[in-house]
Scaffold this active site. Structure first.
Site, short mmCIF file in Angstrom:
data_model
loop_
_atom_site.label_atom_id
_atom_site.label_comp_id
_atom_site.label_asym_id
_atom_site.label_seq_id
_atom_site.Cartn_x
_atom_site.Cartn_y
_atom_site.Cartn_z
N ASP A 134 -3.77 -8.91 4.53
CA ASP A 134 -2.49 -9.76 4.55
C ASP A 134 -2.37 -10.72 5.85
O ASP A 134 -1.51 -11.55 5.66
CB ASP A 134 -1.16 -8.84 4.80
CG ASP A 134 -1.23 -7.87 5.85
OD1 ASP A 134 -2.45 -7.33 6.05
OD2 ASP A 134 -0.19 -7.23 6.24
N HIS B 176 -5.66 -9.64 14.02
CA HIS B 176 -5.89 -8.28 13.17
C HIS B 176 -6.49 -8.74 11.74
O HIS B 176 -6.26 -9.62 11.27
CB HIS B 176 -4.48 -7.90 12.96
CG HIS B 176 -4.35 -6.64 11.80
ND1 HIS B 176 -5.36 -5.68 11.96
CD2 HIS B 176 -3.27 -5.84 11.18
CE1 HIS B 176 -4.91 -4.56 11.25
NE2 HIS B 176 -3.89 -4.82 10.64
N ASP C 115 1.33 -6.66 13.57
CA ASP C 115 1.97 -6.06 12.95
C ASP C 115 3.09 -5.17 13.81
O ASP C 115 4.25 -4.80 13.07
CB ASP C 115 1.07 -4.74 12.37
CG ASP C 115 0.50 -5.27 11.01
OD1 ASP C 115 0.88 -6.22 10.21
OD2 ASP C 115 -0.76 -4.53 10.76
N GLU D 217 -6.53 -6.93 8.88
CA GLU D 217 -6.13 -6.48 7.41
C GLU D 217 -5.83 -7.83 6.61
O GLU D 217 -5.42 -8.66 7.08
CB GLU D 217 -4.74 -5.57 7.53
CG GLU D 217 -4.70 -4.88 6.23
CD GLU D 217 -3.64 -3.50 6.57
OE1 GLU D 217 -3.13 -3.52 7.50
OE2 GLU D 217 -3.43 -2.86 5.48
N HIS E 26 0.73 -1.11 -0.10
CA HIS E 26 0.03 0.02 0.01
C HIS E 26 0.82 1.20 -0.05
O HIS E 26 0.67 2.08 0.93
CB HIS E 26 -1.15 0.08 0.95
CG HIS E 26 -0.89 -0.42 2.35
ND1 HIS E 26 0.04 -0.08 3.27
CD2 HIS E 26 -1.54 -1.22 3.11
CE1 HIS E 26 0.14 -0.37 4.37
NE2 HIS E 26 -0.88 -1.46 4.41
N HIS F 186 5.09 -10.17 10.67
CA HIS F 186 5.79 -9.83 9.52
C HIS F 186 7.12 -9.97 9.80
O HIS F 186 7.90 -9.15 10.95
CB HIS F 186 5.48 -8.42 8.92
CG HIS F 186 4.37 -8.29 8.05
ND1 HIS F 186 3.84 -8.93 6.98
CD2 HIS F 186 3.35 -7.51 8.85
CE1 HIS F 186 2.73 -8.33 6.82
NE2 HIS F 186 2.35 -7.28 7.78
N TYR G 116 9.14 0.09 8.79
CA TYR G 116 7.84 -0.24 9.07
C TYR G 116 7.05 0.79 10.10
O TYR G 116 6.10 1.22 9.90
CB TYR G 116 7.68 -1.61 9.78
CG TYR G 116 6.42 -2.44 9.61
CD1 TYR G 116 6.06 -3.28 8.78
CD2 TYR G 116 5.57 -2.00 10.65
CE1 TYR G 116 4.71 -3.81 8.73
CE2 TYR G 116 4.29 -2.59 10.82
CZ TYR G 116 3.93 -3.63 9.55
OH TYR G 116 2.78 -4.24 9.65
N HIS H 277 -2.35 -1.17 14.57
CA HIS H 277 -2.67 0.09 13.91
C HIS H 277 -4.11 0.40 13.31
O HIS H 277 -4.29 1.35 12.82
CB HIS H 277 -1.67 0.44 12.84
CG HIS H 277 -1.82 -0.52 11.33
ND1 HIS H 277 -2.17 0.21 10.01
CD2 HIS H 277 -1.72 -1.79 11.28
CE1 HIS H 277 -2.09 -1.01 9.26
NE2 HIS H 277 -1.94 -2.21 10.14
FE1 FEO Z 1 -2.16 -4.06 9.25
FE2 FEO Z 1 0.39 -6.67 8.12
O1 FEO Z 1 -1.35 -5.58 8.43
#
Ligand code: FEO
Length: 396
Positions: A83, A79, A164, A81, A25, A226, A193, A145
């Protein structure tokens, strides 16, 4: 084909490695990334997070190397999101009895991503879930986040699954921070990050870390969603987060600029000479050769930004305007700023940069330096002197 990696007794990494991704993104991911999912085996089994939809086969293959996925009892959704949640529909087809566990926001948001009739067990900070021999404790991480964000802590093994938080976009066959030869790279990616994802939310981080401290939970391992897992540098990454979220930076100056016919670049180099003469650590970053998402990583750890643009169409050069617009959203803490640039007649870019810096929360400490057309000797001298004045600000 894919294998799980044991990261603690009965705790396995079953994620996926995305070697190829170069954009996330709007932020460049030059080292790729991983989507980390973890399997925790007590008497019952829990999967912490899933992966991006396209990586479902890789995750399932890793899970199958140790466990029948149908027999997973819980899916902890830290989370929402995509991913991390993208593979949930495929996973639920395979393991329909796995109970989803999420925050209130996570539960509501899940319906807005995947219309479904899956029951969701909502949890709040302090709630515990026993797997039999393994106990999970939850900590809401509102707006870190997203509103739904949550950390999960494994009591018996002192592992914090931070999603994250503390993550890095870093693809590797290695799993740990103390594996050979990559510590500098993972710290660079952890800072990038933080700068791109967490910087605007920085004020929320110290209170969250205080909450963790109050819970008196020893943290041996931080397993983010991640990149690399922290086990030998947990204090180092936590302390870095404390510094980054409170605006602690180095005595370092960044000269960030773009140029049309080289005049603004000549100014940038002369300002650099002035800083060099004062022995101040600094860097020149031209915006058409440095992506803005890398530049903000550098801003995170520098005290002063010197931003240069030629005036074009009564405003700021597009690449510089793009960075300034991005910075307004990120709102870096405790930065000082100075504008400069060349122009032919109006010179509006200087005041426009000042105004954008103020809107980003940057303290503008000089009126800004403009040069008409091409810098002559006296203009170069003015830039050298500006560099020296900026150097003196570091001592004040
Ligand atoms: Fe907020 Fe790794 O997604």
């Amino acid at each position: 084909m894919y294998e799980a990696a044991e990261i603690g007794k009965g705790v396995f990494w079953v994620g996926a490695i995305d070697w190829d991704i170069r954009e996330f993104h709007g932020y460049t991911t030059n080292r790729g990334t991983t989507y980390n999912a973890y399997l925790i085996k007590g008497e019952k089994t829990a999967l912490v997070d899933t992966v991006k939809a396209a990586f479902f086969p890789e995750m399932i293959s890793r899970i199958k190397s140790i466990q029948d996925p149908k027999k997973i009892d819980y899916l902890i959704m830290n989370h929402l999101e995509m991913d991390h949640s993208g593979a949930i529909p495929s996973f639920k087809e395979l393991a329909p009895n796995a109970q989803i566990v999420a925050t209130d926001y996570g539960s509501k948001g899940l319906l807005k991503h995947f219309p479904h009739d899956w029951p969701v067990q909502e949890v709040k900070t302090g709630h515990e879930l026993s797997l039999g021999g393994k106990t999970l404790k939850f900590l809401e991480a509102y707006m870190l986040h997203w509103p739904d964000s949550m950390f999960t802590y494994l009591l018996e093994d002192s592992i914090l699954f931070s999603n994250d938080g503390f993550g890095q976009h870093y693809a590797s066959f290695q799993r740990f921070d103390d594996d050979d030869g990559h510590f500098e790279g993972i710290m660079e990616e952890a800072a990038k990050y933080f700068a791109n994802i967490l910087m605007p939310l920085a004020p929320l981080i110290p209170p969250l870390l205080k909450k963790v401290e109050k819970m008196r939970i020893p943290i041996e391992i931080i397993a983010p969603s991640h990149g690399i897992i922290w086990r030998s540098h947990t204090n180092h990454i936590i302390n870095s987060y404390v510094e980054w979220s409170t605006g602690v930076a180095q005595d370092r100056v960044l000269i960030i600029y773009d140029t049309m016919w080289g005049s603004t670049e000549t100014m940038a180099k002369a300002i650099s000479e002035g800083l060099g003469k004062a022995r101040v650590e600094h860097k020149l970053l031209r915006l058409r050769t440095n992506h803005y998402s890398d530049v903000v990583r550098e801003i995170l750890t520098s005290k002063i930004v010197v931003i240069g643009s030629p005036t074009i169409n009564e405003g700021i050069f597009p690449s510089v305007a793009q960075l300034l617009s991005y910075l307004k959203g990120l709102h870096p803490l405790k930065k000082k700023g100075v504008a400069f640039g060349s122009y032919g007649w109006g010179g509006e870019a200087i005041e426009a940069i000042n105004s954008e810096m103020r809107a980003s929360g940057i303290e503008v400490v000089e009126p800004g330096l403009g040069v008409v057309y091409v810098p002559m000797n006296r203009d170069i001298e003015a830039c050298l002197q500006l560099g020296e004045r900026i150097a003196s600000l570091l001592n004040n």
